[in-house]
Design an enzyme around this catalytic site. Sequence first.
Site, PDB file in Angstrom:
ATOM      1  N   HIS C  67       1.007  -1.185   0.081  1.00  0.00           N
ATOM      2  CA  HIS C  67       0.081   0.149  -0.022  1.00  0.00           C
ATOM      3  C   HIS C  67       0.863   1.157   0.060  1.00  0.00           C
ATOM      4  N   ASP C  96       6.820  21.563 -26.818  1.00  0.00           N
ATOM      5  CA  ASP C  96       6.712  20.360 -26.123  1.00  0.00           C
ATOM      6  C   ASP C  96       7.579  19.974 -24.849  1.00  0.00           C
ATOM      7  N   TRP C 132       7.086   0.237   4.019  1.00  0.00           N
ATOM      8  CA  TRP C 132       7.606   0.924   2.714  1.00  0.00           C
ATOM      9  C   TRP C 132       8.985   1.668   3.081  1.00  0.00           C
ATOM     10  N   SER C 160      13.178   6.220 -13.875  1.00  0.00           N
ATOM     11  CA  SER C 160      11.886   6.897 -14.452  1.00  0.00           C
ATOM     12  C   SER C 160      11.911   8.519 -13.834  1.00  0.00           C
ATOM     13  N   SER C 161      11.871   8.215 -12.497  1.00  0.00           N
ATOM     14  CA  SER C 161      12.025   9.869 -11.925  1.00  0.00           C
ATOM     15  C   SER C 161      13.155  10.683 -12.264  1.00  0.00           C
ATOM     16  N   HIS C 244      12.991  11.983   3.606  1.00  0.00           N
ATOM     17  CA  HIS C 244      12.223  13.172   3.888  1.00  0.00           C
ATOM     18  C   HIS C 244      12.006  14.385   2.502  1.00  0.00           C
ATOM     19  N   GLU C 246      11.620  13.547  -0.132  1.00  0.00           N
ATOM     20  CA  GLU C 246      10.485  12.642  -0.893  1.00  0.00           C
ATOM     21  C   GLU C 246       9.168  13.117  -0.556  1.00  0.00           C
ATOM     22  N   TYR C 248       8.459  16.076   0.248  1.00  0.00           N
ATOM     23  CA  TYR C 248       8.219  17.423  -0.041  1.00  0.00           C
ATOM     24  C   TYR C 248       8.101  17.212  -1.716  1.00  0.00           C
ATOM     25  N   SER C 259      -2.024  26.893  -5.753  1.00  0.00           N
ATOM     26  CA  SER C 259      -1.597  28.354  -5.938  1.00  0.00           C
ATOM     27  C   SER C 259      -2.142  28.500  -7.200  1.00  0.00           C
ATOM     28  N   HIS C 293      14.666  13.335  11.928  1.00  0.00           N
ATOM     29  CA  HIS C 293      13.421  13.221  12.809  1.00  0.00           C
ATOM     30  C   HIS C 293      12.658  12.215  12.788  1.00  0.00           C
ATOM     31  N   HIS C 294      12.995  11.458  11.593  1.00  0.00           N
ATOM     32  CA  HIS C 294      12.156   9.947  11.800  1.00  0.00           C
ATOM     33  C   HIS C 294      12.759   8.810  12.729  1.00  0.00           C
ATOM     34  N   THR C 319       6.572  27.176   5.262  1.00  0.00           N
ATOM     35  CA  THR C 319       5.181  26.527   4.866  1.00  0.00           C
ATOM     36  C   THR C 319       4.138  27.606   5.503  1.00  0.00           C
ATOM     37  N   LYS C 322       3.271  29.842   3.190  1.00  0.00           N
ATOM     38  CA  LYS C 322       2.507  29.615   1.918  1.00  0.00           C
ATOM     39  C   LYS C 322       0.849  29.550   2.431  1.00  0.00           C
ATOM     40  N   ARG C 441       1.624   1.400  15.112  1.00  0.00           N
ATOM     41  CA  ARG C 441       1.137   1.212  13.469  1.00  0.00           C
ATOM     42  C   ARG C 441       1.801  -0.125  13.039  1.00  0.00           C
TER      43      ARG C 441
HETATM   44  C1  HEA Z   1      -0.027   9.225  -0.854  1.00  0.00           C
HETATM   45  C2  HEA Z   1       0.031   8.161  -0.395  1.00  0.00           C
HETATM   46  C3  HEA Z   1      -1.145   7.394   0.394  1.00  0.00           C
HETATM   47  C4  HEA Z   1      -2.452   7.314   0.113  1.00  0.00           C
HETATM   48  C5  HEA Z   1      -3.335   8.104  -0.907  1.00  0.00           C
HETATM   49  C6  HEA Z   1      -3.142   6.481   1.160  1.00  0.00           C
HETATM   50  C7  HEA Z   1      -4.511   6.337   1.289  1.00  0.00           C
HETATM   51  C8  HEA Z   1      -4.708   5.575   2.098  1.00  0.00           C
HETATM   52  N1  HEA Z   1      -4.317   4.807   3.184  1.00  0.00           N
HETATM   53 FE1  HEA Z   1      -2.289   4.827   3.445  1.00  0.00          FE
HETATM   54  N2  HEA Z   1      -0.295   4.934   3.666  1.00  0.00           N
HETATM   55  C9  HEA Z   1       0.627   5.415   3.233  1.00  0.00           C
HETATM   56  C10 HEA Z   1       0.400   6.532   1.886  1.00  0.00           C
HETATM   57  C11 HEA Z   1      -1.021   6.516   1.579  1.00  0.00           C
HETATM   58  N3  HEA Z   1      -2.236   6.083   1.962  1.00  0.00           N
HETATM   59  C12 HEA Z   1       2.039   5.150   3.546  1.00  0.00           C
HETATM   60  C13 HEA Z   1       3.328   5.611   2.895  1.00  0.00           C
HETATM   61  C14 HEA Z   1       1.636   4.027   4.585  1.00  0.00           C
HETATM   62  C15 HEA Z   1       2.746   3.560   5.423  1.00  0.00           C
HETATM   63  C16 HEA Z   1       3.191   2.360   5.046  1.00  0.00           C
HETATM   64  C17 HEA Z   1       3.900   1.574   6.200  1.00  0.00           C
HETATM   65  O1  HEA Z   1       3.646   1.519   7.184  1.00  0.00           O
HETATM   66  O2  HEA Z   1       4.985   0.813   5.321  1.00  0.00           O
HETATM   67  C18 HEA Z   1       0.449   4.049   4.741  1.00  0.00           C
HETATM   68  C19 HEA Z   1      -0.401   3.381   5.785  1.00  0.00           C
HETATM   69  C20 HEA Z   1      -1.769   3.243   5.840  1.00  0.00           C
HETATM   70  C21 HEA Z   1      -2.333   2.395   6.895  1.00  0.00           C
HETATM   71  C22 HEA Z   1      -1.627   1.966   8.412  1.00  0.00           C
HETATM   72  C23 HEA Z   1      -1.219   0.558   8.044  1.00  0.00           C
HETATM   73  C24 HEA Z   1      -0.387  -0.095   9.147  1.00  0.00           C
HETATM   74  O3  HEA Z   1       0.288   0.785   9.796  1.00  0.00           O
HETATM   75  O4  HEA Z   1      -0.383  -1.302   9.184  1.00  0.00           O
HETATM   76  C25 HEA Z   1      -3.622   2.690   6.906  1.00  0.00           C
HETATM   77  C26 HEA Z   1      -4.541   2.146   7.921  1.00  0.00           C
HETATM   78  O5  HEA Z   1      -5.644   2.575   8.063  1.00  0.00           O
HETATM   79  C27 HEA Z   1      -3.952   3.317   5.691  1.00  0.00           C
HETATM   80  C28 HEA Z   1      -5.084   3.720   5.058  1.00  0.00           C
HETATM   81  C29 HEA Z   1      -5.306   4.288   3.888  1.00  0.00           C
HETATM   82  C30 HEA Z   1      -6.778   4.592   3.445  1.00  0.00           C
HETATM   83  C31 HEA Z   1      -8.030   4.177   3.801  1.00  0.00           C
HETATM   84  C32 HEA Z   1      -6.362   5.404   2.223  1.00  0.00           C
HETATM   85  C33 HEA Z   1      -7.413   5.727   1.220  1.00  0.00           C
HETATM   86  O6  HEA Z   1      -7.468   7.032   1.159  1.00  0.00           O
HETATM   87  C34 HEA Z   1      -7.423   5.030  -0.047  1.00  0.00           C
HETATM   88  C35 HEA Z   1      -8.505   5.241  -0.780  1.00  0.00           C
HETATM   89  C36 HEA Z   1      -8.671   4.820  -2.265  1.00  0.00           C
HETATM   90  C37 HEA Z   1      -9.207   3.757  -2.783  1.00  0.00           C
HETATM   91  C38 HEA Z   1     -10.040   3.021  -1.952  1.00  0.00           C
HETATM   92  C39 HEA Z   1      -9.227   3.320  -4.125  1.00  0.00           C
HETATM   93  C40 HEA Z   1     -10.092   3.834  -5.221  1.00  0.00           C
HETATM   94  C41 HEA Z   1     -11.454   3.113  -4.880  1.00  0.00           C
HETATM   95  C42 HEA Z   1     -11.678   1.842  -5.333  1.00  0.00           C
HETATM   96  C43 HEA Z   1     -10.862   0.796  -5.773  1.00  0.00           C
HETATM   97  C44 HEA Z   1     -13.369   1.568  -5.305  1.00  0.00           C
HETATM   98  C45 HEA Z   1     -13.492   0.349  -4.592  1.00  0.00           C
HETATM   99  C46 HEA Z   1     -13.870   0.709  -3.143  1.00  0.00           C
HETATM  100  C47 HEA Z   1     -14.333  -0.017  -2.100  1.00  0.00           C
HETATM  101  C48 HEA Z   1     -14.309  -1.461  -2.063  1.00  0.00           C
HETATM  102  C49 HEA Z   1     -14.772   0.758  -0.695  1.00  0.00           C
HETATM  103  N4  HEA Z   1      -2.704   3.598   5.178  1.00  0.00           N
HETATM  104  C1  HEA Z   2       3.283  15.073   1.981  1.00  0.00           C
HETATM  105  C2  HEA Z   2       4.081  14.650   2.734  1.00  0.00           C
HETATM  106  C3  HEA Z   2       4.465  15.309   4.169  1.00  0.00           C
HETATM  107  C4  HEA Z   2       4.656  16.480   4.578  1.00  0.00           C
HETATM  108  C5  HEA Z   2       4.308  17.870   3.744  1.00  0.00           C
HETATM  109  C6  HEA Z   2       5.016  16.530   5.805  1.00  0.00           C
HETATM  110  C7  HEA Z   2       5.294  17.597   6.489  1.00  0.00           C
HETATM  111  C8  HEA Z   2       5.879  17.729   7.667  1.00  0.00           C
HETATM  112  N1  HEA Z   2       6.308  16.610   8.685  1.00  0.00           N
HETATM  113 FE1  HEA Z   2       5.690  14.674   8.071  1.00  0.00          FE
HETATM  114  N2  HEA Z   2       5.699  12.561   7.427  1.00  0.00           N
HETATM  115  C9  HEA Z   2       5.440  12.217   6.078  1.00  0.00           C
HETATM  116  C10 HEA Z   2       4.792  12.984   5.219  1.00  0.00           C
HETATM  117  C11 HEA Z   2       4.788  14.394   5.262  1.00  0.00           C
HETATM  118  N3  HEA Z   2       4.944  15.252   6.169  1.00  0.00           N
HETATM  119  C12 HEA Z   2       5.355  10.781   6.087  1.00  0.00           C
HETATM  120  C13 HEA Z   2       4.968   9.924   5.091  1.00  0.00           C
HETATM  121  C14 HEA Z   2       5.682  10.231   7.429  1.00  0.00           C
HETATM  122  C15 HEA Z   2       5.961   9.017   7.957  1.00  0.00           C
HETATM  123  C16 HEA Z   2       6.808   8.174   7.307  1.00  0.00           C
HETATM  124  C17 HEA Z   2       6.916   6.538   7.785  1.00  0.00           C
HETATM  125  O1  HEA Z   2       7.403   6.659   8.751  1.00  0.00           O
HETATM  126  O2  HEA Z   2       6.248   5.804   7.005  1.00  0.00           O
HETATM  127  C18 HEA Z   2       5.983  11.636   8.215  1.00  0.00           C
HETATM  128  C19 HEA Z   2       6.406  11.448   9.561  1.00  0.00           C
HETATM  129  C20 HEA Z   2       6.770  12.683  10.140  1.00  0.00           C
HETATM  130  C21 HEA Z   2       7.766  12.887  11.161  1.00  0.00           C
HETATM  131  C22 HEA Z   2       8.285  11.419  11.716  1.00  0.00           C
HETATM  132  C23 HEA Z   2       7.458  10.825  13.056  1.00  0.00           C
HETATM  133  C24 HEA Z   2       7.667   9.572  13.578  1.00  0.00           C
HETATM  134  O3  HEA Z   2       7.808   8.533  12.881  1.00  0.00           O
HETATM  135  O4  HEA Z   2       8.010   9.469  14.752  1.00  0.00           O
HETATM  136  C25 HEA Z   2       7.951  13.990  11.540  1.00  0.00           C
HETATM  137  C26 HEA Z   2       8.819  14.410  12.967  1.00  0.00           C
HETATM  138  O5  HEA Z   2       9.246  15.318  12.886  1.00  0.00           O
HETATM  139  C27 HEA Z   2       7.168  14.694  10.568  1.00  0.00           C
HETATM  140  C28 HEA Z   2       7.354  16.309  10.618  1.00  0.00           C
HETATM  141  C29 HEA Z   2       6.738  16.832   9.755  1.00  0.00           C
HETATM  142  C30 HEA Z   2       6.832  18.608   9.797  1.00  0.00           C
HETATM  143  C31 HEA Z   2       7.467  19.413  10.695  1.00  0.00           C
HETATM  144  C32 HEA Z   2       6.153  18.875   8.491  1.00  0.00           C
HETATM  145  C33 HEA Z   2       6.261  20.135   8.108  1.00  0.00           C
HETATM  146  O6  HEA Z   2       6.538  20.293   6.684  1.00  0.00           O
HETATM  147  C34 HEA Z   2       4.770  20.744   8.375  1.00  0.00           C
HETATM  148  C35 HEA Z   2       4.665  22.354   8.175  1.00  0.00           C
HETATM  149  C36 HEA Z   2       3.161  22.897   8.164  1.00  0.00           C
HETATM  150  C37 HEA Z   2       2.585  23.460   9.148  1.00  0.00           C
HETATM  151  C38 HEA Z   2       3.516  23.753  10.420  1.00  0.00           C
HETATM  152  C39 HEA Z   2       1.300  24.054   9.091  1.00  0.00           C
HETATM  153  C40 HEA Z   2       1.150  25.410   8.526  1.00  0.00           C
HETATM  154  C41 HEA Z   2       1.896  26.450   9.109  1.00  0.00           C
HETATM  155  C42 HEA Z   2       1.214  27.677   9.744  1.00  0.00           C
HETATM  156  C43 HEA Z   2      -0.133  27.772   9.750  1.00  0.00           C
HETATM  157  C44 HEA Z   2       2.352  28.475  10.257  1.00  0.00           C
HETATM  158  C45 HEA Z   2       2.379  28.866  11.763  1.00  0.00           C
HETATM  159  C46 HEA Z   2       2.466  27.608  12.611  1.00  0.00           C
HETATM  160  C47 HEA Z   2       3.533  27.286  13.689  1.00  0.00           C
HETATM  161  C48 HEA Z   2       4.422  28.406  13.910  1.00  0.00           C
HETATM  162  C49 HEA Z   2       3.102  26.209  14.360  1.00  0.00           C
HETATM  163  N4  HEA Z   2       6.680  13.831   9.478  1.00  0.00           N
HETATM  164 CU   LIG Z   3      10.264  13.831   7.225  1.00  0.00          CU
END
Ligand code: HEA
Ligand code: HEA
Ligand SMILES: [Cu+2]
Lengths: 381, 302, 527
Positions: C67, C96, C132, C160-161, C244, C246, C248, C259, C293-294, C319, C322, C441
């Site tokens: 997933h 293009d 993942w 690809s990327s 990380h 990634e 962003y 925007s 921070h992870h 952020t 923005k 989790r």
């Molecule tokens: C951009 C990335 C992305 C997106 C879009 C989503 C989308 C969703 N994710 Fe996610 N998720 C991750 C990225 C993402 N996730 C990542 C990185 C992890 C961590 C993995 C890890 O721990 O290694 C994670 C882990 C994660 C967990 C934790 C699993 C665990 O710790 O064991 C869960 C649990 O609820 C969850 C739920 C969902 C759900 C319900 C959606 C929903 O938004 C999905 C909705 C979309 C559909 C359902 C598909 C389209 C519709 C159909 C196919 C029609 C059929 C529908 C029905 C039968 C109702 N996700």
């Molecule tokens: C699109 C993806 C995305 C984005 C944009 C962010 C944004 C941020 N993330 Fe997140 N993060 C993930 C995707 C993302 N993260 C994923 C996938 C994981 C889990 C990976 C895994 O373990 O599987 C993760 C996990 C993760 C962790 C690790 C947690 C853990 O495993 O224990 C942390 C810890 O610092 C963190 C921090 C942040 C912070 C500080 C931001 C900041 O960029 C957020 C900044 C935004 C705001 C703060 C709000 C707007 C600001 C204001 C309105 C201004 C005023 C606010 C203040 C002064 C408070 N993220």
């Molecule tokens: Cu991070």
Amino acid sequence: MLRKALRLFSLTFLALAGMHVHAAEQEVSSTTVLNMPTGVSTISHQIYDLHMLIFWVCVVIGIGVFGAMLWAMYFHRKSIGHEAENWHEHLGVELVWTIVPIFILVAMAWPATTTLIEIYDTSDAEIDIRVTGSQWKWQYEYMGEGVQFLSQLASSQDEIYNLDEKGEFYLQEVDNPLVIPVDTKVRFLLSATDVIHSFWVPDFAIKKDAIPGYITETWVEVTETGVYRGSCTELCGQGHAFMPVVFNVVEKDEYEFWLAEKIQEAEAIAALTEQTFTMEELMARGEEAYLTSCALCHQANGQGVPPAFPSLVGSAVVTGPIDAHLEVGVNGVPGTVMQAFGNLLNEVDLAAIMTYQRNAWGNDMGDIVQPIDVYNYKQGQ
Amino acid sequence: MSAEASYYVPEQSKMPILMAAAMGLAAFGAGRWMITGDSLMCILGVVAIATMMYFWFTTVIDENLRGLPSAQLKRSYVWGISWFIFSEVMFFAGFFGALFYLRNIAMPWLGGDGVGVHNPELLWNGFEAEWPLLHTPDQALNGENAKFVGAHESLSYPGLSGLLHWLPLYNTVILLFSSYTVHLAHHALKHGDNRKKFNFWLGFTVVLGLIFLCLQVMEYREAYGHYGITLTSGIYGTTFFMLTGFHGFHVAMGTLMLAIQLLRSFKGQFTADDHFGFEMSSWYWHFVDVVWVMLFFFVYII
Amino acid sequence: MAHGPAKGVTRWLFTTNHKDIGTLYLWFSFAMFILGGFFAMVIRAELFEPGMQLVRPEFFNQMTTMHGLVMVFGAIMPSFVGLANWMIPMMIGAPDMALPRMNNLSFWILPPAFLMLASTLFMEAGAPNFGWTFYAPLSTTYAPETVNYFIFAVHIMGASSIMGSINIVATVLNMRAPGMTMMKMPLFVWTWLITAFLLIAVMPVLAGAVTMMLMDINFGTAFFEAAGGGDPVLFQHIFWFFGHPEVYIIILPAFGVISEIIPTFSRKPLFGYASMVYATSAIAFLSFIVWAHHMFLVGMPVSGELYFMYATMLIAVPTGVKVFNWVSTMFRGAISYETPMLFAIAFVILFTLGGFTGLMLAIAPSDIQYHDTYFVVAHFHYVMVAGAVFSMSAAVYYWLPKWTGRMYNEAMGKLHFWISFIGFNITFFPQHFLGLGGMPRRYADYALQFADWNMVSSIGAFIYGASQILFLYNVIATIVAGKKVSEPKTWDGANGLEWSLPTPPPYHTFTTPPDASVIEENSTVAH
Ligand code: HEA
Ligand code: HEA
Ligand SMILES: [Cu+2]
Ligand code: CUA
């Protein structure tokens, strides 16, 4: 269902309104979880306060930002005839909203820093406990006391697979909990034998990765007696959800008593190692030990879950020479989840398990493995 | 303006999809190879990739000879290659980062520094940190039965006395010199269109590249045979072979690229102001050279 | 050059046209979204109640892993590359992409890579099951043998990327119409330029990480094995140095989309264009120096923790800029609520919530309690689903009329929005409680006190999933039978070169660059 959901949402709302629904006394058995526990250690309160502080800061900022947004969404709608203005820059406000958040962040970082430094101070612990994670159990060693034991999930497979009613502490109960005294600084030295595990007890606010080949450390000083339950929080394979951590925090004298008992038990085992047992004794003890230590994978009937876990019934290893069998039991099969039990189980249990495997389920080898054999095998390497 | 207007957008092309198929084949084959030990599919895939590259580059060269690309398209190529080289830089950065971390953070930690003060005591039976790592933690604990057996000797700087027998030094001189010769070739082409001189210096560079590769093969044999440095000799062997190995692979590619440019030059395809293929190959060569200098410094000297 | 597309399937196989390739990317990513969503549905169904009902724990781990991988690498990233392909040339007045054949290649290596990855599900050893983030040694010594396929699939995705990004950088830097200066580019182009830079910088590092795994698994090296002097934590450092940035990479193009959309429906120029550009650059820069921070719990020295905590917190500043700019853009505008705008507004609110929880996670001492719980899961679904996926929905509704020359059904679009919005929050809001309450989790099964919220979350997930069927239907119905539209500007408040083109745009556009005056007239940047 719907009514239940509604109830939950009203609770959510209360939580947002700042009401902390506190779980009953020490056991986390309440069905409704909302917020972080305030916990029972010197650090856990600080972390809880920090958590609430950031939470409220975010709430306030959120109200400001979303307030302005909702205001615009309502009063500056096109449908009520609002005309768009054309401004799109203002150095002053842009500077303000760049600089003010920095101050807010500093205000948060300050208490976080002091707390963190305190958390890192592992010095002057009165008790050292070595914690070793293995797939999927914990081994605890009271360092310098000669006391060590395994701690494994106590909930049954039947509960997990819905064949049996789930107990109150389903998945949060173990056979041998850790016992520590209250109001005492206890240090944990963590490592792992196979993959990374992580040792977490929410009420103590301790969580640390146990990394194979490295020692990490953390500590706790608990202020209230009781039973506290935690979990492994680093994905460690299929049993990840099934290796809980349970602490029994007791008064100091009670702890001393318990420890003395454990030391005695250890000495007794050492004595037993030199004893010779009958087949019956070993089979009885072996069955019990097998069920706790091996059946998770090889199943109670010995048939395993091929191909992941081989069947031991008629297995070439089990029905082959004793040494080869001991080799697998003591050293495991490197690179597989079949781990080395040599350090995890005592000689008596290991010998009993071996004997049991060789003679149960129709294996009928008829031979006996004595504790001393195991001991000699270990020494011989 | 008009040059911009005629940006050459190629018509449909079969090359990309065939290339994609070849890459898919190679990747799946490689996975299969690792699991089953059967390399056929992977080799087929790699051959197919090489073939497609041949066709692809031939097509681009041909287009260039026909004058299709505008100055703007050529700039696109330059950007493309530059960023590609940047991505390569980051690839090596990953490995250098690993080396740095293992030496300066993990190693002392294993030996008992920092939070892990108990490491050698509880886990690794008195293991002592040293670099190059010749006695692994595994050996400290398991003695004879260890899986990771350290080297007898490292290839690090042997001191002044051993300098003359020290292969890496020769390799460094050779590679640095080759960067200079390729520059001379470029100079000859660009200023005065001196084809003869160009061919000479380019050929010289290719030969230097080959010598480097030969020396490296010798070094590897010595490392395996005499020094006991292998892929499984713990972290020293690991980083040594991975870094020099990937570098060596890049030298091989660079040499091949330059050799091809030499052939093209024989065919008379370059002019003083249009020699894109050569120029990019030389950039690549310089990049490979810089990586070597870093390697020399971080892997061999300190 | 002047003629239209080829007939039949070869149009798609051999194409060098940015619009075709964009379309391919978009459909591919949607297919992957459904696949990844299907895995999520399995996860949520299993977690509906305590106890193991549907799958074995081993398979559950495979679902979680697949997933995450499929969503991140298969759905979100390609979808934005598709958007970039479609929009960037039209936005900057280019004929293009800079390197059209490579463009085709960078798309067509994706399907084999994901086919290979997905095929492991049907192999005896099973699919990757190590999350993942594939931490060693669970992903090396203790991995199923199919990890080898996974490794090479990642290599191909990386290739690809990198190719896709090189193309984008070259296009933006080299293909702008005369008069389209850097500071006149639409913000979407800017965010993609910076994203592409991030991709080129970190994908090779990921490739390095999986290569080290490959060597450890098959050739006896000791990168991640303490016995040989290696360190499992090294893997995490390398992974997060990629990982990380990634996140962003995932969110910056989404910022770009938002925007574009908010000014259109507020009928007011984007507030603080220049500061948006600087903020985006600052985020990109910071993203390189906060990775650990992870890893607050791996036992880093306290100085390291403090540094990574401070650096991470700083990201809130750009952020925040923005977010404030978006709100200011709406302020005193003339706002209307078409579907793209609804998604954009929901984006701003929910992303900000996700950002707040991110900030909480950044506080190292508190992260002791949050780490590896559902609180983190809630955090990243707020930023990735309500962030990236919502912005993608917004983008599709926003540009679909331009792409196809047909208008989508507004009522159905709104319905999709509301079901998504509600379903999303029912799914992921309770996960905050679960995490704080102590549910880790990647758990196939959980203790009884988590039962209620899990059930709520699962129900929400099914609702949200179902709303995606509506989306799919709406898009197809629009393409097949939507009401025809032909005026260049679908939205009265829209600006940007793409809206100066006929609707739908001809197969080749801007074969001669647009006039400076056209650029000026349609500029998204206020002056
Ligand atoms: C951009 C990335 C992305 C997106 C879009 C989503 C989308 C969703 N994710 Fe996610 N998720 C991750 C990225 C993402 N996730 C990542 C990185 C992890 C961590 C993995 C890890 O721990 O290694 C994670 C882990 C994660 C967990 C934790 C699993 C665990 O710790 O064991 C869960 C649990 O609820 C969850 C739920 C969902 C759900 C319900 C959606 C929903 O938004 C999905 C909705 C979309 C559909 C359902 C598909 C389209 C519709 C159909 C196919 C029609 C059929 C529908 C029905 C039968 C109702 N996700
Ligand atoms: C699109 C993806 C995305 C984005 C944009 C962010 C944004 C941020 N993330 Fe997140 N993060 C993930 C995707 C993302 N993260 C994923 C996938 C994981 C889990 C990976 C895994 O373990 O599987 C993760 C996990 C993760 C962790 C690790 C947690 C853990 O495993 O224990 C942390 C810890 O610092 C963190 C921090 C942040 C912070 C500080 C931001 C900041 O960029 C957020 C900044 C935004 C705001 C703060 C709000 C707007 C600001 C204001 C309105 C201004 C005023 C606010 C203040 C002064 C408070 N993220
Ligand atoms: Cu991070
Ligand atoms: Cu042990 Cu998870």
